[in-house]
Scaffold this motif. Structure first.
Motif, PDB file in Angstrom:
ATOM      1  N   UNK A  45      36.736  18.363   4.383  1.00  0.00           N
ATOM      2  CA  UNK A  45      37.915  18.495   5.239  1.00  0.00           C
ATOM      3  C   UNK A  45      39.204  18.348   4.441  1.00  0.00           C
ATOM      4  N   UNK A  46      39.178  17.499   3.424  1.00  0.00           N
ATOM      5  CA  UNK A  46      40.346  17.371   2.556  1.00  0.00           C
ATOM      6  C   UNK A  46      40.663  18.710   1.902  1.00  0.00           C
ATOM      7  N   UNK A  47      39.634  19.414   1.470  1.00  0.00           N
ATOM      8  CA  UNK A  47      39.842  20.732   0.852  1.00  0.00           C
ATOM      9  C   UNK A  47      40.392  21.719   1.872  1.00  0.00           C
ATOM     10  N   UNK A  48      39.822  21.716   3.062  1.00  0.00           N
ATOM     11  CA  UNK A  48      40.285  22.636   4.105  1.00  0.00           C
ATOM     12  C   UNK A  48      41.748  22.394   4.467  1.00  0.00           C
ATOM     13  N   UNK A  49      42.215  21.159   4.314  1.00  0.00           N
ATOM     14  CA  UNK A  49      43.578  20.803   4.708  1.00  0.00           C
ATOM     15  C   UNK A  49      44.601  20.989   3.596  1.00  0.00           C
ATOM     16  N   UNK A  50      44.165  21.424   2.425  1.00  0.00           N
ATOM     17  CA  UNK A  50      45.085  21.546   1.290  1.00  0.00           C
ATOM     18  C   UNK A  50      44.954  22.907   0.610  1.00  0.00           C
ATOM     19  N   UNK A  51      46.027  23.665   0.605  1.00  0.00           N
ATOM     20  CA  UNK A  51      45.990  24.973  -0.081  1.00  0.00           C
ATOM     21  C   UNK A  51      45.833  24.783  -1.587  1.00  0.00           C
TER      22      UNK A  51
END
Length: 232
Positions: A121-127
């Protein structure tokens, strides 16, 4: 005796470096999980880890490096599988064997656990993290292409190692994406593992059919009759 003392000091320094690196990475991940990747600075990580900002940057040149602290290992894993393939084993078969071994060992870099949900989710939330993940995939493919080129030894102008690497790395990325999708959807990790094993076996078989024998490592000289070197 002097040599041993010097060696011991060098080993101690290396151990301290590894400990500092681990502390920085673990501290960073704790902060990322609490505040989000974009909400944390390297300076905050350094303070929490009780080191200077310069020290943090010496170990991790960018904040993305702190997040993907095992990226060098991950980027080399397909190439390493090819380099370590067994006599009579093709490049694709070696990569499949390595992937299935990682699944069986529950390699943490797979992210195949309920605890990995927050990581994905951290990856999904950060471009920025999404961009780094794509770059990591490109590095993995490039390293594989290099390993394949060395295995078949056909020269830098031969496009086949690059094309083969694209096919193999593409399948590997797709399998990792299925793991990520399943974990984020709340799938049971063990059921997902069984599904990925079945999927990986079937899909690698289809790639093997298209690249049958490519970069197969031949037995050592005298061990088996036949041509020397790797199959083209």
């Amino acid at each position: 005796m002097i040599y041993r003392t010097k060696g011991g000091r060098m080993a101690l320094r290396e151990e301290k470096k590894r400990a500092t690196r681990t502390t920085l990475a673990d501290t960073a991940m704790t902060l990322f999980l609490a505040k989000g990747f974009d909400g944390v600075t390297v300076a905050e990580v350094a303070r929490a880890a009780n080191v200077s900002v310069n020290t943090a940057f010496n170990y991790f040149p960018t904040k993305e490096d702190l997040f993907f602290d095992r990226q060098d290992e991950v980027a080399d894993r397909l190439a390493a599988a090819v380099r370590d393939r067994e006599p009579g084993e093709s490049a694709v078969a070696a990569v499949r064997r390595a992937f299935l071994a990682r699944l069986a060992a529950n390699d943490p870099t797979l992210g195949l656990s309920a605890e990995a949900t927050a990581f994905w989710r951290l990856i999904d939330d950060s471009t920025a993290l999404q961009a780094r993940l794509r770059h990591l995939g490109e590095r993995t493919e490039a390293a594989l292409a290099q390993a394949l080129a060395a295995a078949v030894d056909t020269g830098v102008d031969d496009p086949r190692p690059r094309l083969a690497a694209a096919a193999i790395a593409g399948l590997d990325r797709a399998l990792h994406a299925e793991i990520r999708r399943g974990i984020l959807a709340g799938a049971d990790p063990e059921a997902l593992r069984a599904s990925i094993i079945e999927l990986a076996t079937a899909e690698f078989d289809s790639v093997v059919a298209g690249l049958a024998g490519y970069a197969t490592k031949m037995p050592a000289r005298g061990a088996h009759p036949g041509p020397e070197g790797d199959a083209p």
